[in-house]
Design a protein around this motif. Structure first.
Motif, mmCIF file in Angstrom:
data_model
loop_
_atom_site.group_PDB
_atom_site.id
_atom_site.type_symbol
_atom_site.label_atom_id
_atom_site.label_comp_id
_atom_site.label_asym_id
_atom_site.label_seq_id
_atom_site.Cartn_x
_atom_site.Cartn_y
_atom_site.Cartn_z
ATOM 1 N N MET A 112 0.851 -1.192 0.000
ATOM 2 C CA MET A 112 0.000 0.000 0.000
ATOM 3 C C MET A 112 0.887 1.243 0.000
ATOM 4 N N ASP A 113 0.760 2.083 -1.024
ATOM 5 C CA ASP A 113 1.633 3.234 -1.226
ATOM 6 C C ASP A 113 1.282 4.354 -0.252
ATOM 7 N N ILE A 114 2.287 4.853 0.461
ATOM 8 C CA ILE A 114 2.063 5.934 1.422
ATOM 9 C C ILE A 114 1.482 7.180 0.760
ATOM 10 N N ASN A 115 1.798 7.395 -0.520
ATOM 11 C CA ASN A 115 1.313 8.587 -1.225
ATOM 12 C C ASN A 115 -0.192 8.587 -1.417
ATOM 13 N N MET A 116 -0.830 7.437 -1.222
ATOM 14 C CA MET A 116 -2.298 7.390 -1.261
ATOM 15 C C MET A 116 -2.908 8.306 -0.211
ATOM 16 N N PHE A 117 -2.165 8.547 0.867
ATOM 17 C CA PHE A 117 -2.697 9.295 1.999
ATOM 18 C C PHE A 117 -2.165 10.729 2.047
ATOM 19 N N ASP A 118 -1.644 11.180 0.928
ATOM 20 C CA ASP A 118 -1.149 12.552 0.829
ATOM 21 C C ASP A 118 -2.255 13.462 0.321
ATOM 22 N N PHE A 119 -2.194 14.726 0.697
ATOM 23 C CA PHE A 119 -3.126 15.734 0.170
ATOM 24 C C PHE A 119 -2.496 17.104 0.337
ATOM 25 N N ASP A 120 -2.946 18.046 -0.474
ATOM 26 C CA ASP A 120 -2.414 19.408 -0.403
ATOM 27 C C ASP A 120 -3.082 20.164 0.739
ATOM 28 N N LEU A 121 -2.261 20.690 1.626
ATOM 29 C CA LEU A 121 -2.776 21.426 2.775
ATOM 30 C C LEU A 121 -2.100 22.788 2.855
ATOM 31 N N PRO A 122 -2.809 23.870 2.577
ATOM 32 C CA PRO A 122 -2.221 25.208 2.723
ATOM 33 C C PRO A 122 -1.783 25.450 4.162
ATOM 34 N N GLU A 123 -0.615 26.028 4.314
ATOM 35 C CA GLU A 123 -0.060 26.228 5.653
ATOM 36 C C GLU A 123 -0.971 27.066 6.542
ATOM 37 N N GLU A 124 -1.720 27.982 5.922
ATOM 38 C CA GLU A 124 -2.572 28.871 6.729
ATOM 39 C C GLU A 124 -3.739 28.119 7.386
ATOM 40 N N LEU A 125 -3.985 26.878 6.990
ATOM 41 C CA LEU A 125 -5.055 26.106 7.616
ATOM 42 C C LEU A 125 -4.582 25.325 8.840
ATOM 43 N N ILE A 126 -3.285 25.372 9.135
ATOM 44 C CA ILE A 126 -2.773 24.711 10.338
ATOM 45 C C ILE A 126 -3.009 25.633 11.533
ATOM 46 N N LEU B 275 -2.480 14.973 9.848
ATOM 47 C CA LEU B 275 -1.404 15.254 8.903
ATOM 48 C C LEU B 275 -1.486 14.340 7.682
ATOM 49 N N PRO B 276 -1.058 14.857 6.526
ATOM 50 C CA PRO B 276 -0.920 13.996 5.360
ATOM 51 C C PRO B 276 0.052 12.851 5.657
ATOM 52 N N LYS B 277 -0.205 11.700 5.093
ATOM 53 C CA LYS B 277 0.655 10.513 5.194
ATOM 54 C C LYS B 277 0.840 10.029 6.639
ATOM 55 N N SER B 278 -0.069 10.353 7.516
ATOM 56 C CA SER B 278 0.056 9.945 8.923
ATOM 57 C C SER B 278 -0.724 8.664 9.183
ATOM 58 N N THR B 279 -0.342 7.953 10.244
ATOM 59 C CA THR B 279 -1.085 6.751 10.623
ATOM 60 C C THR B 279 -2.505 7.097 11.052
ATOM 61 N N LEU B 280 -2.728 8.353 11.446
ATOM 62 C CA LEU B 280 -4.046 8.758 11.923
ATOM 63 C C LEU B 280 -5.040 8.889 10.777
ATOM 64 N N ILE B 281 -4.606 9.464 9.649
ATOM 65 C CA ILE B 281 -5.508 9.534 8.497
ATOM 66 C C ILE B 281 -5.738 8.137 7.919
ATOM 67 N N MET B 282 -4.771 7.240 8.096
ATOM 68 C CA MET B 282 -4.977 5.851 7.685
ATOM 69 C C MET B 282 -6.078 5.209 8.519
ATOM 70 N N LEU B 283 -6.062 5.446 9.829
ATOM 71 C CA LEU B 283 -7.096 4.906 10.712
ATOM 72 C C LEU B 283 -8.476 5.419 10.307
ATOM 73 N N VAL B 284 -8.568 6.715 10.058
ATOM 74 C CA VAL B 284 -9.848 7.297 9.641
ATOM 75 C C VAL B 284 -10.307 6.683 8.321
ATOM 76 N N SER B 285 -9.369 6.489 7.395
ATOM 77 C CA SER B 285 -9.702 5.891 6.098
ATOM 78 C C SER B 285 -10.195 4.455 6.261
ATOM 79 N N ALA B 286 -9.637 3.738 7.221
ATOM 80 C CA ALA B 286 -10.081 2.375 7.478
ATOM 81 C C ALA B 286 -11.513 2.351 7.977
#
Length: 343
Positions: free
Chosen positions: A1-15, A296-307
């Motif tokens: 499973m490619d880590i890049n599947m869990f990447d997304f563009d996040l503007p810095e001002e939204l942090i 965060l993009p590519k984090s284990t947490l977004i993987m959990l949510v995706s599951a």
């Protein structure tokens, strides 16, 4: 499973750099009946039913970041306490190359000292703390909140990086999904017939570590210490028998519940270390709904949510959140996922 599947563009001002003025007035994205709803966190009461169980992680964050000097040379040393028991602590050390076995680091003009007992990997050192009085009181006076590296603003009120229900000292970071709750909101949920149960999972170093492998299956999950009481186990087992919904606040609660239920096929009073790694394809056994922040993009947490919510559904929701200027990460907004995706 490619880590890049869990990447997304996040503007810095939204942090998000600071917490919202009022905890429950942060925004809330609800995934409900295959719909995306834009709400505020105080609206979450509308999505609960009488008999639901709300599971809270009652861990409390230590003022675990310390700035000191090496006694022999005066070199500056930054220490982040990750785990501590009986005055012996595992710590992440800045300027770690100057800290060897036997090195003594002094904090607060010597009110607290740390003697290095062992050198471990990746800047990790084992220290024995030396002090007079009560350790947590000394630490609270000398230490700072260990805010994540993406937060650059100074936190004016330490309690805003604690949940209102925090009780058990031991975390290196906050279980941030719970930061949106107020005592009034918890009372409103109880008045609606929602039962509240508490577990403890102490959040550790893994929260700050990115996934560094290209293939998700090659990632080694960090370990975090958890505890469940008999009272909580009884409440959750009864809910399972009666087919009532278990709603986990935060990925820390999810990991604790899934760890225990996977091991015992029921909930039990127990204590241990969780290394569970949840990614798409995982079959959830314990949790029926999740409250969580945006991760965060590519984090284990977004993987959990995706599951839980489904991979495509999660990425669509994150795209909507970015386009709608939701605030991300620890002090950001939240989402409530009310139905899980079948595996």
């Amino acid at each position: 499973m490619d880590i890049n599947m869990f990447d997304f563009d996040l503007p810095e001002e939204l942090i998000a750099q600071t917490p919202s003025k009022n905890r429950s007035e942060s925004r809330l994205l609800v995934m409900h009946d295959d719909k995306i709803l834009d709400q505020h966190f105080y609206d979450i009461v509308d999505y609960f039913n009488s008999g639901d169980i709300l599971v809270l992680n009652n861990t409390r964050v230590l003022a675990a970041r310390l700035f000191g000097t090496k006694e022999e040379t005066g070199a500056h040393v930054e220490v982040l306490i990750l785990k501590v028991q009986d005055d012996v602590a595992e710590c992440l050390v800045g300027n770690a190359k100057v800290v060897k076995v036997g090195t003594v680091v002094s904090f607060g003009d010597g009110r607290l000292k740390a003697k290095c007992l062992a050198v471990k990997e990746e800047g990790i050192r084992m220290f024995e703390f030396i002090y007079e009085g009560i350790f947590l009181e000394v630490l609270d006076e000398l230490g700072e909140m260990p805010l994540p590296p993406y937060i650059h603003e100074k936190l004016e009120d330490k309690e805003r990086y604690q949940t209102v229900y925090s009780k058990v000292d031991g975390s290196a970071a906050a279980p941030t999904a719970g930061l949106h709750f107020t005592n009034d909101l918890l009372k409103a949920l109880k008045s609606k017939g929602v039962e509240i149960a508490e577990i403890t999972l102490h959040v550790g170093l893994g929260t700050f570590r990115p996934v560094k492998v290209d293939n998700v299956f090659d990632h080694k999950m960090h370990s975090e210490h958890y505890m469940m009481s008999q009272e909580t186990a009884d409440v959750l087992n009864k809910a399972k028998v009666e087919n009532r919904r278990i709603v986990a606040v935060g990925t820390t609660s999810v990991r604790t519940l899934e760890t225990i239920y996977t091991e015992y096929c029921e909930f039990r009073a127990c204590e241990g270390n969780s290394e569970i790694f949840i990614y798409p394809g995982y079959e959830f056994k314990a949790v029926d709904a999740i409250i969580t922040n945006f991760h965060l993009p590519k984090s284990t947490l977004i993987m959990l949510v995706s599951a839980f919510a489904g991979y495509e559904e999660t990425m669509d929701v994150y795209k909507h959140a970015v386009e709608s200027s939701y605030r991300f990460f620890s002090f950001g907004d939240s989402m409530f996922i009310t139905t899980k995706k079948s595996v």
